[in-house]
Design a protein around this motif. Structure first.
Motif, short mmCIF file in Angstrom:
data_model
loop_
_atom_site.label_atom_id
_atom_site.label_comp_id
_atom_site.label_asym_id
_atom_site.label_seq_id
_atom_site.Cartn_x
_atom_site.Cartn_y
_atom_site.Cartn_z
N ALA A 32 1.10 -1.30 0.03
CA ALA A 32 -0.09 0.08 -0.05
C ALA A 32 0.73 1.25 0.01
CB ALA A 32 -0.85 -0.07 1.47
N SER A 33 2.19 1.25 0.74
CA SER A 33 2.74 2.44 0.86
C SER A 33 3.85 2.24 -0.33
CB SER A 33 3.72 2.43 2.24
OG SER A 33 2.81 2.62 3.09
N GLY A 34 4.17 1.13 -0.84
CA GLY A 34 5.35 1.08 -1.94
C GLY A 34 4.46 0.51 -3.37
N ILE A 35 3.59 0.96 -3.51
CA ILE A 35 2.77 0.45 -4.72
C ILE A 35 3.80 0.92 -6.15
CG2 ILE A 35 1.14 2.69 -4.95
CD1 ILE A 35 0.17 -1.14 -5.71
N ASN A 36 4.49 2.09 -5.76
CA ASN A 36 5.04 2.36 -7.10
C ASN A 36 6.43 1.66 -7.32
OD1 ASN A 36 6.17 3.55 -4.48
ND2 ASN A 36 7.18 5.07 -5.67
N ARG A 37 6.54 0.41 -6.26
CA ARG A 37 7.70 -0.17 -6.40
C ARG A 37 7.20 -1.89 -6.75
NH1 ARG A 37 12.35 1.59 -4.11
NH2 ARG A 37 12.23 3.76 -3.55
N VAL A 38 6.07 -2.24 -7.07
CA VAL A 38 5.39 -3.46 -7.35
C VAL A 38 5.79 -3.94 -8.74
CG1 VAL A 38 3.96 -3.17 -5.48
CG2 VAL A 38 3.17 -2.74 -7.74
N ASP A 39 6.32 -3.29 -9.45
CA ASP A 39 6.54 -3.63 -10.98
C ASP A 39 7.03 -5.05 -11.03
OD1 ASP A 39 5.26 -1.52 -12.07
OD2 ASP A 39 7.23 -0.42 -12.34
N GLY A 41 2.08 -11.23 -14.30
CA GLY A 41 1.41 -10.92 -15.37
C GLY A 41 0.19 -10.36 -14.96
N GLN A 42 -0.10 -9.85 -13.96
CA GLN A 42 -1.10 -9.40 -13.32
C GLN A 42 -0.77 -7.99 -12.58
OE1 GLN A 42 -1.90 -13.29 -11.24
NE2 GLN A 42 -3.87 -12.33 -11.34
N GLN A 43 -1.88 -7.12 -12.34
CA GLN A 43 -1.55 -5.97 -11.65
C GLN A 43 -2.03 -5.99 -10.37
OE1 GLN A 43 -3.63 -2.63 -14.01
NE2 GLN A 43 -1.58 -2.41 -14.96
#
Length: 128
Positions: free
Chosen positions: A53-60, A67-69
């Motif tokens: 939740a805090s690091g959503i910009n790091r879940v790539d 193959g999912q978001q």
């Protein structure tokens, strides 16, 4: 004797979450679907899925591996669902009990990516 290990793990998890046993094992991951914890086998070495939740910009890396978001509004729950049902069907989690709270996940490139990414997010939040 094969059923003794999962039963022992279930007892340990029931009594203390990702509690450590006398002879801990790390040859699989355990997912606590209630408290959204991913643990190394039967050890108390755990990662909180809430970190996404805090690091959503790091879940790539996770999204690429599965193959999912990871989707909102509940990012941790979305990640748990992804762990329990990978889109490509590459593995099937095994429930540890009838309550459908604890699941055994294999150690593989996908689950290792989740573990490593959660660890990276933890470091980014608390150590940088």
């Amino acid at each position: 004797m094969r059923t003794a290990a999962p039963i022992a793990a279930l007892v340990a998890l029931t009594l203390g979450g990702c509690a450590q046993l006398e002879r801990p094992t790390e040859d699989y991951y355990t997912l606590d679907s209630r408290y959204l914890l991913m643990c190394r086998g039967t050890t108390n070495h755990c990662q909180e899925l809430s970190l996404v939740a805090s690091g959503i910009n790091r879940v790539d890396p996770i999204e690429d591996a599965y193959g999912q978001q990871v989707r909102g509004p509940n990012y941790p729950l979305s990640l748990a669902r992804m762990l329990l049902k990978p889109a490509d069907g590459s593995y099937s989690p095994k429930p540890l009990d009838d309550s459908n709270r604890y699941y055994i996940l294999p150690v593989n490139s996908k689950t290792d990516t989740v573990w490593d990414t959660l660890d990276d997010i933890h470091s980014w939040i608390y150590e940088d």
